[in-house]
Design a protein around this motif. Structure first.
Motif, PDB file in Angstrom:
ATOM      1  N   ARG A 103      14.235  40.386  40.448  1.00  0.00           N
ATOM      2  CA  ARG A 103      14.071  39.697  39.182  1.00  0.00           C
ATOM      3  C   ARG A 103      13.113  40.484  38.300  1.00  0.00           C
ATOM      4  O   ARG A 103      12.363  41.341  38.782  1.00  0.00           O
ATOM      5  N   HIS A 143      10.337  43.479  44.347  1.00  0.00           N
ATOM      6  CA  HIS A 143       9.422  42.779  43.455  1.00  0.00           C
ATOM      7  C   HIS A 143       8.017  43.350  43.627  1.00  0.00           C
ATOM      8  O   HIS A 143       7.180  43.264  42.752  1.00  0.00           O
ATOM      9  N   GLU A 178      13.291  28.237  34.467  1.00  0.00           N
ATOM     10  CA  GLU A 178      12.602  29.379  35.071  1.00  0.00           C
ATOM     11  C   GLU A 178      11.438  29.867  34.218  1.00  0.00           C
ATOM     12  O   GLU A 178      11.179  31.064  34.123  1.00  0.00           O
ATOM     13  N   SER A 179      10.754  28.944  33.563  1.00  0.00           N
ATOM     14  CA  SER A 179       9.560  29.308  32.800  1.00  0.00           C
ATOM     15  C   SER A 179       8.449  28.337  33.144  1.00  0.00           C
ATOM     16  O   SER A 179       8.699  27.195  33.556  1.00  0.00           O
ATOM     17  N   GLU A 229      17.731  36.555  39.917  1.00  0.00           N
ATOM     18  CA  GLU A 229      17.793  37.783  40.706  1.00  0.00           C
ATOM     19  C   GLU A 229      19.121  38.478  40.455  1.00  0.00           C
ATOM     20  O   GLU A 229      20.158  37.831  40.287  1.00  0.00           O
ATOM     21  N   LYS A 265       3.581  36.533  44.302  1.00  0.00           N
ATOM     22  CA  LYS A 265       4.410  35.390  44.711  1.00  0.00           C
ATOM     23  C   LYS A 265       3.571  34.164  45.036  1.00  0.00           C
ATOM     24  O   LYS A 265       3.954  33.035  44.740  1.00  0.00           O
ATOM     25  N   ARG A 302      10.855  33.936  34.092  1.00  0.00           N
ATOM     26  CA  ARG A 302      11.455  34.725  35.168  1.00  0.00           C
ATOM     27  C   ARG A 302      12.962  34.787  34.980  1.00  0.00           C
ATOM     28  O   ARG A 302      13.605  33.806  34.607  1.00  0.00           O
ATOM     29  N   SER A 303      13.529  35.925  35.273  1.00  0.00           N
ATOM     30  CA  SER A 303      14.981  36.070  35.234  1.00  0.00           C
ATOM     31  C   SER A 303      15.579  35.615  36.557  1.00  0.00           C
ATOM     32  O   SER A 303      14.864  35.387  37.540  1.00  0.00           O
ATOM     33  N   PHE A 358       1.939  37.803  38.644  1.00  0.00           N
ATOM     34  CA  PHE A 358       3.176  38.366  39.175  1.00  0.00           C
ATOM     35  C   PHE A 358       3.245  38.344  40.697  1.00  0.00           C
ATOM     36  O   PHE A 358       4.250  38.742  41.273  1.00  0.00           O
ATOM     37  N   GLU A 365      10.221  39.750  34.999  1.00  0.00           N
ATOM     38  CA  GLU A 365       9.408  38.677  34.437  1.00  0.00           C
ATOM     39  C   GLU A 365       8.752  39.155  33.156  1.00  0.00           C
ATOM     40  O   GLU A 365       8.445  40.341  33.007  1.00  0.00           O
TER      41      GLU A 365
END
Length: 693
Positions: free
Chosen positions: A267, A109, A217-218, A238, A193, A235-236, A191, A269
């Motif tokens: 993931r 990431h 996840e949004s 993983e 963490k 976000r997708s 982006f 994004e």
């Protein structure tokens, strides 16, 4: 404790791991200096990081890896100072910055590009100092991975600080420009963490969460306290790297057999509301035409300005495909939120890309890969949001201009305007998104031009209220009143008395508020053969204009409506000649005509002093109807009858019923009308030439 607090740590020695790492780094440099060929690649790679534009980005990434939530950066007396609130170094982390050409970061990431992130600070000066609760070291350019212990009294309490004396004013201007760019466009901060707050000098960037987004996840995000134009971060899940991507990554990172462990899944994004730039947490120089930014562990080119061409990089191609799938999946899940109002669901189309798939540039190629993956994901899905909130498939709805919904109800409008009576695409879909759906060939569009064409050929129903009719006139006013308008009087937009459909101005007359005729019977006779402008419409417009003049309401659409009224020739009462001509054309074109009605129409024309035209007819003595071109004679005092041959008396002499009695006009009205010439009647026999002798 905030990172503004800088307390001096108690005097202490270096940590247990420090000496071994320092000695190993020193030994490596002894080897390099003894073998210039071995040192060459190091120095060549080191030159690639000499750009002030990467300094803050790299340091922020390191801070994020250390779980920092905020960071400060400033330039103080010619020194660049960066401080963050993250964890202190442990042995593995310190060993990493004392090596080069290698990264121990597994979580892709983040960049972790060959362990050179921290070294980017040398682009500002020859000496970099690092202070943490356990470390107080300096690195020199000549041996940039070898730490030197400095006075432990400068260690911090709870923070990590990096300082560099900036070598010259040019470098200072470059880093100041980069800091300014961060203030203007801090998307990268989304982006990380942990980091959500960045202070640059006296300014601060702070991303605030506005709560969960429309799908899993949004998250809705806003800068500072401003929520007018929020960003949607999606976000997708993983996902593990495919084998060919792992092979490429290991080669890029120059990993040996001892470092061949698997990388954890990653993931991707996307950020709706940001420009279509590609990010590797940090911004790259790849700015696509996509409607969202993409963040993923792309493999960058050696200069770290762009990413490797996806044609040759299986990792980047895989990540771009994932971005397309993520955007498409997010859009569909958003559209399918049936518990959400249509207005909110329609915003999902903002994720629909619209790029040039044939573009040959790197940016174009990246955008095309994302869009193709998007297309495969939505294929054969119910994708069109219609007015009632349902979803239908491709071509299952028709896009109409939003103003049409303010004229007719959606269901009625589609029955009128679409040959297949398909439902209307939701009015809440923006113009830009509707254009994209049309370009994707997912929906057909009914444009304003199509509406104008339909108004020329069809008698559409009159809108149910005057306000809705005003909406129609206001909407088409620019085309009707423009200098390029063609025969606007043929547009069927005029409400008429006794009819539920609209007519064109060329079919309509406008009668005055004050009656010219006193007899209701005469008015009824005219009305049977006229299409009359509904006087309630002009009264409504007058009231609206008066209310506006009195300060009631906001914008004044009636100004446009009056301009239309003038353009189509109905801004005043119709000319009496035109009225009689229109009635004559309809009356004498019908069957079963009665002589009494012919007399009534002539007397009405006499009453209002109209000039008769080509359509007008008179009944002669033989009771046949003839136009004035055939020299119809009126014998006022009976003197002509004895002078005329029988055939002329029968075919040209006006029937006596016209003056037998006067009910629609007076005798004086009649005589004035005849003598004025407007009746077209002749009071003496025409002379004819005759040869004698």
């Amino acid at each position: 404790m905030t990172i503004d607090s800088q307390f001096i740590a108690p005097l202490a020695g270096w940590p247990d791991y420090y000496q071994a790492i320092q000695e190993r780094a020193s030994k490596r440099w002894d080897q390099l200096e003894a073998d210039p060929e071995l040192a060459g690649p190091w120095h060549q790679l080191f030159k690639q990081v000499q750009s002030p534009r990467h300094v803050l980005s790299e340091l922020l990434q390191n801070a994020d890896d250390a779980s920092a939530t905020e960071a400060n950066v400033s330039i103080e007396n010619g020194r660049f100072v960066f401080e963050h609130s993250g964890d202190d170094f442990i042995e593995a982390h310190f060993a990493s910055i004392c090596r080069f050409g290698y990264s121990n970061k597994r979580a892709l990431h983040t960049i972790g590009f060959r362990g050179i992130g921290f070294k980017s600070t040398f682009s500002l000066g020859d000496r970099v100092e690092l202070f943490t609760p356990s470390l107080a070291v300096a690195f020199e350019r000549t041996r940039f991975t070898e730490p030197h212990w400095i006075d432990a009294r400068y260690r911090t309490s709870g923070t990590t600080r990096v300082e560099v004396a900036i070598s010259n004013p040019l470098l200072q201007r470059e880093i100041e420009k980069n800091l300014d760019d961060w203030l203007k466009s801090p998307v990268s901060l989304l982006f990380f963490k942990k980091i959500r707050r960045l202070r640059i000098g006296d300014n601060e960037v702070h991303w605030l969460s506005l709560g969960p987004g429309p799908i899993a996840e949004s998250e809705w995000m806003a800068l500072d306290e401003t929520a007018d134009n929020p960003f949607l971060l999606v976000r997708s899940a993983e996902e593990a790297f495919p084998a060919e991507a792992l092979d490429e990554i290991r080669k890029e990172r120059m990993l040996g057999a001892e470092d061949s462990g698997d990388f954890p899944p990653c993931r991707v994004e996307i950020v709706l509301g940001a420009k279509g730039r590609l990010y590797v947490v940090l911004p790259t120089g790849v700015e696509t035409a996509l409607p969202f930014a993409c963040n993923a562990p792309f493999i960058q080119d050696p200069a770290r300005l762009k990413i490797k061409d996806p044609e040759t990089s299986p990792t980047n191609r895989w990540l771009l495909n994932r971005a397309g799938v993520l955007a498409a999946t997010a859009m569909m899940e958003w559209l399918e939120q049936t518990q959400t109002a249509s207005q909110g669901r329609a915003d999902a189309y903002g994720l629909l890309p619209d790029v040039d798939r044939e573009a040959t540039t790197l940016e174009g190629s990246c955008g095309a890969i994302v869009e193709l993956a998007f297309e495969d994901t939505i294929n054969e899905r119910l994708i069109l949001l219609i007015e009632d909130g349902d979803l239908v498939g491709s071509k299952g709805a028709i896009a109409v201009p939003r103003p049409i919904f303010d004229i007719w109800p959606a269901e009625q409008a589609m029955a009128l305007l679409d040959e297949k009576s398909r439902p209307a695409l939701s009015r809440h879909v923006s113009t830009a998104d509707r254009t994209k759906l049309v370009r994707w060939n997912l929906v057909e569009e009914f444009s304003k031009s199509d509406l104008l064409a339909r108004l020329r050929t069809s008698h559409l129903p009159r809108p149910s209220t005057w306000r809705q009719l005003l909406n129609l006139w206001t909407y088409i006013a620019p085309e009707v009143t423009g200098w390029q308008s063609h025969q606007p009087e043929r547009l069927r937009i005029v409400p008429v008395q006794g009819k539920e459909v609209l007519y064109s101005a060329s079919e309509v007359v406008r009668l005055g508020e004050k009656k010219l005729l006193q007899s209701d019977d005469d008015w009824e006779f005219l009305a049977e053969h006229l299409i009359v402008l509904n006087q309630n419409w002009t009264r409504f417009l007058a009231e609206q204009r008066r209310d506006k003049a009195d300060g009631v309401g906001g914008a004044d659409p009636t100004q446009a409506a009056f301009a239309v009224l003038k353009k189509i020739g109905l801004d005043d009462t119709s000319d009496v000649n035109a009225v009689i001509e229109r009635v004559a054309a309809d009356f004498f074109g019908s069957s079963g005509i009665k002589l009494a009605e012919c007399v009534q129409l002539a007397q009405i024309a006499a009453k209002i002093g109209a000039t008769v035209g080509e359509s007008f007819r008179y009944a002669c003595a033989d009771r046949k109807l003839r136009p004035i071109a055939q020299a119809i004679l009126y014998d006022e005092d009976g003197a002509l009858e004895d002078l005329l041959p029988e055939t002329v008396r029968q075919t040209q002499l006006l029937h006596p019923d016209y003056v037998a009695s006067f009910s629609s006009c007076s005798r004086e009205d009649w005589l004035r009308w005849v003598s004025s010439g407007r009746s077209g009647l002749q009071t003496f026999a025409p002379l004819t030439a005759k040869r004698t002798g």
